[in-house]
Design an enzyme around this catalytic site. Structure first.
Site, mmCIF file in Angstrom:
data_model
loop_
_atom_site.group_PDB
_atom_site.id
_atom_site.type_symbol
_atom_site.label_atom_id
_atom_site.label_comp_id
_atom_site.label_asym_id
_atom_site.label_seq_id
_atom_site.Cartn_x
_atom_site.Cartn_y
_atom_site.Cartn_z
ATOM 1 C CB CYS A 56 -1.068 -0.006 1.195
ATOM 2 S SG CYS A 56 -2.094 1.487 1.134
ATOM 3 C CB CYS A 60 -1.313 3.909 7.966
ATOM 4 S SG CYS A 60 -2.430 4.236 6.715
ATOM 5 C CB CYS A 63 -1.008 -0.293 8.219
ATOM 6 S SG CYS A 63 -1.691 -1.520 7.149
ATOM 7 C CB CYS A 100 -15.953 -6.349 6.572
ATOM 8 S SG CYS A 100 -14.861 -4.899 6.291
ATOM 9 C CB CYS A 131 -18.571 -4.213 5.123
ATOM 10 S SG CYS A 131 -17.552 -3.081 5.894
ATOM 11 C CB CYS A 191 -18.091 0.472 9.153
ATOM 12 S SG CYS A 191 -17.061 -0.432 10.341
ATOM 13 N NE ARG A 263 -17.670 -5.219 13.879
ATOM 14 C CZ ARG A 263 -18.081 -4.336 12.672
ATOM 15 N NH1 ARG A 263 -17.087 -3.452 12.313
ATOM 16 N NH2 ARG A 263 -19.173 -3.989 12.335
HETATM 17 N N1 SAM Z 1 -6.956 0.708 3.186
HETATM 18 C C1 SAM Z 1 -7.812 0.769 3.528
HETATM 19 C C2 SAM Z 1 -8.097 1.990 4.774
HETATM 20 O O1 SAM Z 1 -7.170 2.384 5.274
HETATM 21 O O2 SAM Z 1 -9.099 2.508 4.890
HETATM 22 C C3 SAM Z 1 -8.502 -0.409 4.283
HETATM 23 C C4 SAM Z 1 -7.538 -1.212 5.197
HETATM 24 S S1 SAM Z 1 -7.079 -0.863 6.823
HETATM 25 C C5 SAM Z 1 -6.246 -2.086 7.034
HETATM 26 C C6 SAM Z 1 -8.686 -0.658 7.743
HETATM 27 C C7 SAM Z 1 -8.393 -0.308 9.243
HETATM 28 O O3 SAM Z 1 -7.800 -1.145 10.087
HETATM 29 C C8 SAM Z 1 -7.556 0.820 9.522
HETATM 30 O O4 SAM Z 1 -8.112 2.125 9.061
HETATM 31 C C9 SAM Z 1 -7.083 0.666 10.839
HETATM 32 O O5 SAM Z 1 -7.869 1.406 11.724
HETATM 33 C C10 SAM Z 1 -7.378 -0.880 11.080
HETATM 34 N N2 SAM Z 1 -6.177 -1.336 11.412
HETATM 35 C C11 SAM Z 1 -5.025 -1.594 10.428
HETATM 36 N N3 SAM Z 1 -3.807 -1.964 11.156
HETATM 37 C C12 SAM Z 1 -4.184 -2.291 12.273
HETATM 38 C C13 SAM Z 1 -3.219 -2.871 13.433
HETATM 39 N N4 SAM Z 1 -2.366 -3.284 13.244
HETATM 40 N N5 SAM Z 1 -4.131 -2.752 14.783
HETATM 41 C C14 SAM Z 1 -5.431 -2.132 14.818
HETATM 42 N N6 SAM Z 1 -6.026 -1.960 13.659
HETATM 43 C C15 SAM Z 1 -5.351 -1.888 12.566
HETATM 44 C C1 DTB Z 2 -11.504 -2.133 11.637
HETATM 45 O O1 DTB Z 2 -11.909 -1.017 12.294
HETATM 46 N N1 DTB Z 2 -10.673 -2.975 11.855
HETATM 47 C C2 DTB Z 2 -10.546 -4.133 10.930
HETATM 48 C C3 DTB Z 2 -11.476 -3.475 9.852
HETATM 49 N N2 DTB Z 2 -12.007 -2.391 10.249
HETATM 50 C C4 DTB Z 2 -11.109 -3.430 8.386
HETATM 51 C C5 DTB Z 2 -9.018 -4.207 10.302
HETATM 52 C C6 DTB Z 2 -8.468 -4.627 11.672
HETATM 53 C C7 DTB Z 2 -6.982 -4.911 10.949
HETATM 54 C C8 DTB Z 2 -6.052 -5.577 12.303
HETATM 55 C C9 DTB Z 2 -4.707 -5.820 11.655
HETATM 56 C C10 DTB Z 2 -4.465 -6.807 10.486
HETATM 57 O O2 DTB Z 2 -5.021 -7.999 10.680
HETATM 58 O O3 DTB Z 2 -3.876 -6.670 9.651
HETATM 59 FE FE1 SF4 Z 3 -2.873 1.323 3.424
HETATM 60 FE FE2 SF4 Z 3 -2.775 0.019 5.818
HETATM 61 FE FE3 SF4 Z 3 -3.191 2.508 5.592
HETATM 62 FE FE4 SF4 Z 3 -5.142 0.985 4.813
HETATM 63 S S1 SF4 Z 3 -4.187 1.121 6.827
HETATM 64 S S2 SF4 Z 3 -4.521 2.777 3.886
HETATM 65 S S3 SF4 Z 3 -3.890 -0.675 4.047
HETATM 66 S S4 SF4 Z 3 -1.242 1.586 4.941
#
Ligand code: SAM
Ligand code: DTB
Ligand code: SF4
Length: 333
Positions: A56, A60, A63, A100, A131, A191, A263
């Protein structure tokens, strides 16, 4: 039953006063609001699938999927439709009612819209709520997803506006709000939630809830994630926050978002059963089920069944729990 009318004029100070009340006062209020608006002991179950993993362009700091950090995750192409449908069937058989699909994209590209739309329609045809979380959208893309049968768009605000650019530098808070407004205009349920444990202060957690409370109507789902620390990311060594702090945030959300699914999202794998039970008692009425989130582990069916059985909680379909008031607020109900 007297139901609570959602408010959109919460002040930060009011939210802070709730958040910082003695725990029994706070949980008592949250359970009062829950009893007024929801049937007891019912839990909504969503299941995640990463349809496009890794690589990506965003940075973030939490992530596993950002191309900016070396997390050891292998990037994959968009999953074929048949594989997505097979996973959706498995999720439904495992008790999920919402599926989702998440993609590690900064924004949805026009060329991918028909592919994702086909996934949404196929998952919907399996009898699941749909979703997706695909990054930033343009208005016409939101309309196309809605036309394909999309019920919810997940797009988190993550933290307070003040702390946001400590965590992400490649987009702004206003970019997030813009995509959310396009989804609303397209008639899609929202959401929207955040993450606790990223080194933010309590004031930032209060700030996040305050920003969410200004969205009108409120997001129909509010996911509260505990950071899953990922090695190789800037937040990979963050110390864990206490489960009591998590429960406080959830209880405040239950009070401020009386009609929304709240949630208990990522992070359950790192919690004890008692910690999860406390968060459910604080007012959470939804979880992610299955043994995977997007790229990390989740407790899975056997342990979730044991937790819910111990609490006397059971799966709730949307129809079972929708009060007349919720039926009018929930788009598509
Ligand atoms: N790329 C899209 C975005 O950022 O909206 C969708 C996927 S992203 C992984 C969805 C959400 O997962 C993020 O906004 C964040 O709130 C949550 N998330 C991602 N990595 C996480 C982590 N290591 N621990 C907890 N929540 C996480
Ligand atoms: C949200 O608030 N939590 C979910 C979903 N929306 C997309 C994602 C959690 C991701 C946790 C880290 C991972 O498994 O990569
Ligand atoms: Fe990309 Fe992860 Fe950020 Fe979503 S949360 S925009 S997958 S770097």
């Amino acid at each position: 039953m007297t139901e609570t009318t959602p408010r959109f004029d919460w002040t930060r100070d009011e939210i802070a006063a709730l958040y910082e009340a003695p725990l029994d006062t706070l949980l008592g209020k949250a359970l009062g609001v829950k009893a007024e608006n929801w049937a007891d002991g019912k839990v909504q179950k969503s299941q995640l699938l990463s349809i496009k993993t890794g690589g990506c362009a965003e940075d973030c700091g939490y992530c596993s999927q950002s191309a900016h950090f070396d997390t050891g995750l292998k990037a994959e192409k968009l999953m074929p439709l048949e594989d997505v449908v097979a996973e959706a069937k498995r999720a439904k058989a495992g008790g999920a009612d919402r599926f989702c699909m998440g993609a590690a994209w900064r924004e949805l590209k026009d060329r991918d819209v028909p592919k994702v739309a086909a996934m949404i329609s196929a998952v919907k045809a399996e009898g699941l709520e749909t979703c997706v979380t695909l990054g930033m959208l343009k208005p016409e893309q939101a309309n196309a997803l809605k036309a394909a049968g999309l019920d919810y768009y997940n797009h988190n605000l993550d933290t307070s506006p003040e702390y946001y650019d400590t965590v992400v530098s490649t987009r702004t808070y206003d970019d997030r709000l813009e995509t959310l407004s396009y989804c609303r205009e397209a008639g899609i349920n929202l959401c929207v939630g955040g993450i606790l444990g990223m080194g933010e202060s309590r004031e930032d957690r209060i700030g996040l809830i305050h920003e969410l409370s200004k969205l009108k109507p409120h997001p129909e789902s509010v996911p509260i994630n505990m950071l899953v620390p990922i090695k190789g990311t800037p937040l990979g060594e963050s110390p864990p926050i206490s489960v009591v702090e998590m429960a406080r945030a959830i209880a405040v959300c239950r009070i401020v978002f009386p009609k929304s699914w709240v949630r208990l999202s990522a992070g359950r794998e790192g919690m004890t059963e008692e910690g999860q039970a406390l968060c459910m008692l604080a007012g959470a009425n939804s979880i992610f089920v299955g043994d995977r989130l997007l790229t990390t582990d989740n407790p899975g069916e056997t342990r979730d069944d044991a937790l819910l059985k111990a609490m006397g909680f059971e799966h709730a379909s949307r129809e079972e729990t929708a009060t007349p008031a919720r039926k009018t607020t929930l788009i598509g109900a």
